[in-house]
Motif scaffolding. Sequence first.
Motif, PDB file in Angstrom:
ATOM      1  N   GLY A  20       5.387  -2.021  -1.155  1.00  0.00           N
ATOM      2  CA  GLY A  20       5.269  -0.635  -1.558  1.00  0.00           C
ATOM      3  C   GLY A  20       5.470  -0.397  -3.039  1.00  0.00           C
ATOM      4  O   GLY A  20       5.329   0.727  -3.506  1.00  0.00           O
TER       5      GLY A  20
ATOM      6  N   GLU B 215      -1.934   0.440  -4.264  1.00  0.00           N
ATOM      7  CA  GLU B 215      -1.479   1.803  -4.504  1.00  0.00           C
ATOM      8  C   GLU B 215      -1.329   2.486  -3.156  1.00  0.00           C
ATOM      9  O   GLU B 215      -2.050   2.182  -2.212  1.00  0.00           O
ATOM     10  N   ARG B 216      -0.415   3.439  -3.115  1.00  0.00           N
ATOM     11  CA  ARG B 216      -0.311   4.279  -1.926  1.00  0.00           C
ATOM     12  C   ARG B 216      -1.492   5.237  -1.905  1.00  0.00           C
ATOM     13  O   ARG B 216      -2.038   5.583  -2.941  1.00  0.00           O
ATOM     14  N   THR B 217      -1.840   5.705  -0.747  1.00  0.00           N
ATOM     15  CA  THR B 217      -2.921   6.684  -0.629  1.00  0.00           C
ATOM     16  C   THR B 217      -2.353   8.092  -0.707  1.00  0.00           C
ATOM     17  O   THR B 217      -1.146   8.285  -0.811  1.00  0.00           O
TER      18      THR B 217
ATOM     19  N   TYR C  10      -3.853   2.204   2.591  1.00  0.00           N
ATOM     20  CA  TYR C  10      -3.547   1.700   1.257  1.00  0.00           C
ATOM     21  C   TYR C  10      -4.841   1.591   0.454  1.00  0.00           C
ATOM     22  O   TYR C  10      -5.944   1.602   1.005  1.00  0.00           O
TER      23      TYR C  10
ATOM     24  N   ARG D  85      -1.640   2.504   8.921  1.00  0.00           N
ATOM     25  CA  ARG D  85      -1.046   2.601   7.590  1.00  0.00           C
ATOM     26  C   ARG D  85      -2.198   2.431   6.604  1.00  0.00           C
ATOM     27  O   ARG D  85      -2.971   1.493   6.694  1.00  0.00           O
TER      28      ARG D  85
ATOM     29  N   ALA E 177       0.584   9.027   1.251  1.00  0.00           N
ATOM     30  CA  ALA E 177       1.891   8.576   0.770  1.00  0.00           C
ATOM     31  C   ALA E 177       2.584   7.612   1.722  1.00  0.00           C
ATOM     32  O   ALA E 177       3.787   7.466   1.723  1.00  0.00           O
ATOM     33  N   GLU E 178       1.801   6.953   2.530  1.00  0.00           N
ATOM     34  CA  GLU E 178       2.373   5.958   3.438  1.00  0.00           C
ATOM     35  C   GLU E 178       2.656   4.670   2.673  1.00  0.00           C
ATOM     36  O   GLU E 178       2.009   4.367   1.684  1.00  0.00           O
ATOM     37  N   THR E 179       3.604   3.938   3.167  1.00  0.00           N
ATOM     38  CA  THR E 179       3.829   2.596   2.649  1.00  0.00           C
ATOM     39  C   THR E 179       3.721   1.640   3.811  1.00  0.00           C
ATOM     40  O   THR E 179       3.900   1.997   4.972  1.00  0.00           O
TER      41      THR E 179
ATOM     42  N   GLU F 235       4.217  -0.143  -6.482  1.00  0.00           N
ATOM     43  CA  GLU F 235       2.908  -0.037  -7.124  1.00  0.00           C
ATOM     44  C   GLU F 235       2.891  -0.651  -8.519  1.00  0.00           C
ATOM     45  O   GLU F 235       1.837  -0.886  -9.075  1.00  0.00           O
TER      46      GLU F 235
END
Length: 107
Positions: A62, A33-35, A98, A96, A38-40, A64
Amino acid sequence: SSRTLYGRIGAPGDEDHFAFSAAASARVTVRFERTVHAETTNLDVLLLDPDGAEVASGPWTGDEETPALQLVALPSAGTHRVVLREQNPEAGNGGRFYLVTISVVPG
């Protein structure tokens, strides 16, 4: 059982390692999942057996909705590892972030 862990790829060439114990024939799913940032990130995902041999691998780009690895059967009992590597050699710049969930179900 499932564990959700917070990770960060901090610089090009960085790797994150997550260990878990499981019985032979257990099935493993690795989902991301993105944190809140909202980074990928584009990760290579490797599942290693207790001897360090690759059991399975796959990318995470990216998405999810799609697990990077899904219901992979483990060939042996013991402590296995999920290794995450950044695909982009120029990634980094502060990192980055995650969330990874490693789920193990009996085989």
